[in-house]
Scaffold this active site. Structure first.
Site, PDB file in Angstrom:
ATOM      1  N   TYR A  33       0.921  -1.069   0.235  1.00  0.00           N
ATOM      2  CA  TYR A  33       0.023  -0.002  -0.015  1.00  0.00           C
ATOM      3  C   TYR A  33       0.762   1.268  -0.152  1.00  0.00           C
ATOM      4  CZ  TYR A  33       0.886   0.875   4.758  1.00  0.00           C
ATOM      5  OH  TYR A  33       1.667   1.186   6.221  1.00  0.00           O
ATOM      6  N   LYS A 146       6.521  -1.772   1.694  1.00  0.00           N
ATOM      7  CA  LYS A 146       5.384  -1.149   2.512  1.00  0.00           C
ATOM      8  C   LYS A 146       4.303  -2.226   2.323  1.00  0.00           C
ATOM      9  CE  LYS A 146       3.149   3.255   3.208  1.00  0.00           C
ATOM     10  NZ  LYS A 146       3.283   3.366   4.699  1.00  0.00           N
ATOM     11  N   GLU A 179      12.944   2.932  13.621  1.00  0.00           N
ATOM     12  CA  GLU A 179      11.970   3.929  13.220  1.00  0.00           C
ATOM     13  C   GLU A 179      10.949   3.991  14.158  1.00  0.00           C
ATOM     14  OE1 GLU A 179      10.374   3.160   9.146  1.00  0.00           O
ATOM     15  OE2 GLU A 179      10.497   1.024   9.724  1.00  0.00           O
ATOM     16  N   LEU A 203      11.400   1.448   6.486  1.00  0.00           N
ATOM     17  CA  LEU A 203      10.715   1.795   5.200  1.00  0.00           C
ATOM     18  C   LEU A 203      11.623   3.198   4.788  1.00  0.00           C
ATOM     19  CD1 LEU A 203       8.175   1.591   3.598  1.00  0.00           C
ATOM     20  CD2 LEU A 203       7.331   3.493   4.659  1.00  0.00           C
TER      21      LEU A 203
HETATM   22  C1  PLP Z   1       6.881   2.313   9.314  1.00  0.00           C
HETATM   23  C2  PLP Z   1       6.749   3.639   8.750  1.00  0.00           C
HETATM   24  N1  PLP Z   1       7.840   4.280   8.443  1.00  0.00           N
HETATM   25  C3  PLP Z   1       8.029   5.200   7.804  1.00  0.00           C
HETATM   26  C4  PLP Z   1       6.912   6.058   7.624  1.00  0.00           C
HETATM   27  C5  PLP Z   1       7.080   7.374   6.849  1.00  0.00           C
HETATM   28  O1  PLP Z   1       6.976   7.308   5.582  1.00  0.00           O
HETATM   29  P1  PLP Z   1       6.329   8.395   4.505  1.00  0.00           P
HETATM   30  O2  PLP Z   1       6.947   9.539   4.627  1.00  0.00           O
HETATM   31  O3  PLP Z   1       6.495   7.663   3.141  1.00  0.00           O
HETATM   32  O4  PLP Z   1       4.774   8.542   4.906  1.00  0.00           O
HETATM   33  C6  PLP Z   1       5.873   5.216   7.600  1.00  0.00           C
HETATM   34  C7  PLP Z   1       4.237   5.641   7.109  1.00  0.00           C
HETATM   35  O5  PLP Z   1       3.270   5.356   7.199  1.00  0.00           O
HETATM   36  C8  PLP Z   1       5.605   4.009   8.240  1.00  0.00           C
HETATM   37  O6  PLP Z   1       4.433   3.218   8.329  1.00  0.00           O
END
Ligand code: PLP
Length: 282
Positions: A33, A146, A179, A203
Site C-alpha cells: 500500500y 510497504k 524507526e 521503510l
Molecule cells: C513504518 C513506517 N515508517 C515510515 C513511514 C513514513 O513514510 P512516508 O514519509 O513515506 O509517509 C511510515 C508511513 O506510514 C511507516 O509506516
C-alpha cells in the site's frame, strides 16, 4: 462530498466499496500500500510514492494488470471527485481473491484507492512536541517493503497510545532504533541531522528523503547511520517524519526530556519548510 473509492475499475462512494472475503489482503495480508497526502488538492511528492509502490509490488512479486499512467489517472480522478483540498489518498494492491492457498493464485490483483479528508496534527502538539516510547521491533526482515502486514506496528502504536505517547520507536534486538511504528526517526546532534540508513530494517519514507534534501538545502549536515536509544535520550533534538505526521518534534522519550523540552530550532525550521509553499494548512 462523499469519501470516494476506486475499486478494480469503478469509482463509487467509499462506504459502498466491497471486496471478497477471499481477498488475499484480508486472508494473508498479501499486498502492499501507499499513503499519499494532498495539499490544496495536489498530491504531494506523488512520483516518489508511485516509485515506492512499484518497488514494493516488485519485491513481493505482485504483478498488476494496469500501468503507472492508469494508476495516476485513477488517483487524479478519485481526488477530484472527492473534492477535499487536504486529502489522504490510500492506495492498496493485493494478490486478488482466490480460494485460500498460500502459493500465488492466477487471478487479477485487487486495486483500491480511497480518498478521505485529512487534517494536520493539532497545533498544540506541533508547537509543544510529542512524547514517544520505545518498544521491541517485532517486525519481519523486509521493512523496506510497504506491506499490509502491520500487526507489530498496530500493537506498538496501541502500547504508545495507552502510555499517553504519540508514537512507538521500534528497537531491534541489537539495541539499534529503527524507526517509528508509522514514521521515520531523526535526531539532531552537534548541529547535524542524523537518521538511520536505508536498508531492510526501515521503510524508505518519502518524507524522510524529502527532509534530508531540505536539510542539505539549508546547509544542515546530514548523516545516515545507526542510532542507539542512549543517543536518542542524549540528542539535542528528536523528530519524526511521515506523510500524515509531516515533521513533528519529540520532546519526551520513555519519560525522559529531550533538550529543553520543546521542539528545537532545526526541527522548527524543517517543519516550517516541509509543506509546499502557499499551503494554507495550519
Ligand atoms: C513504518 C513506517 N515508517 C515510515 C513511514 C513514513 O513514510 P512516508 O514519509 O513515506 O509517509 C511510515 C508511513 O506510514 C511507516 O509506516
Amino acid at each position: 462530498m462523499p469519501d470516494i473509492a476506486f475499486l478494480n475499475g469503478a469509482f463509487l462512494p467509499l462506504a459502498e466499496a466491497r471486496v471478497s472475503v477471499e481477498d488475499r489482503g484480508f486472508l494473508f495480508g498479501d499486498g502492499v500500500y501507499e499513503v499519499i497526502r494532498t495539499y490544496d488538492g495536489a498530491p504531494f511528492l506523488l512520483p516518489a510514492h508511485l516509485d515506492r509502490l512499484e518497488r514494493s509490488m516488485a519485491e513481493v512479486r505482485l504483478v498488476p494488470d494496469w500501468n503507472r499512467a492508469a494508476l495516476e489517472g485513477w488517483i487524479a480522478e478519485a481526488t477530484e471527485r472527492a473534492g477535499y483540498p487536504d486529502a489522504k489518498i490510500y492506495a492498496q494492491v493485493t494478490r486478488g481473491a482466490a480460494p485460500r492457498e498460500h502459493k500465488f493464485p492466477d487471478v487479477p490483483v485487487t486495486t483500491l484507492i480511497a480518498v478521505t479528508p485529512i487534517a494536520s496534527l493539532p497545533r498544540k502538539l506541533q508547537d509543544e512536541g510529542a512524547a514517544v516510547i520505545s518498544v521491541p521491533d517485532l517486525r519481519w526482515g523486509r521493512c523496506d517493503v510497504k506491506s499490509l502486514q502491520l500487526l507489530p506496528n498496530v500493537m506498538a502504536r496501541q502500547e504508545a497510545a495507552e502510555a499517553g505517547a504519540f508514537e512507538a520507536l521500534l528497537v531491534g534486538p541489537d539495541g539499534v532504533v529503527n524507526e517509528g511504528a508509522g514514521s521515520n526517526l531523526f535526531v539532531v546532534k552537534g548541529g547535524a541531522l542524523v537518521t538511520p540508513a536505508l536498508g531492510p530494517r526501515i521503510l524508505a519514507g518519502v518524507s524522510r528523503g524529502y527532509l534530508l534534501d531540505l536539510a542539505r538545502g539549508m546547509g544542515v549536515a546530514t548523516e545516515e547511520r545507526d542510532l542507539t536509544l542512549a543517543e536518542i535520550y542524549d540528542a539535542d533534538e528528536v523528530l519524526l517524519s511521515g506523510t500524515t505526521t509531516e515533521v513533528l518534534g519529540v520532546v519526551r522519550v520513555d519519560g525522559r526530556t529531550v533538550g529543553d523540552g520543546r521542539p528545537g530550532p532545526i526541527t522548527r525550521r524543517l517543519a516550517a519548510a516541509f509543506r509546499p509553499s502557499g499551503s494554507k494548512v495550519g
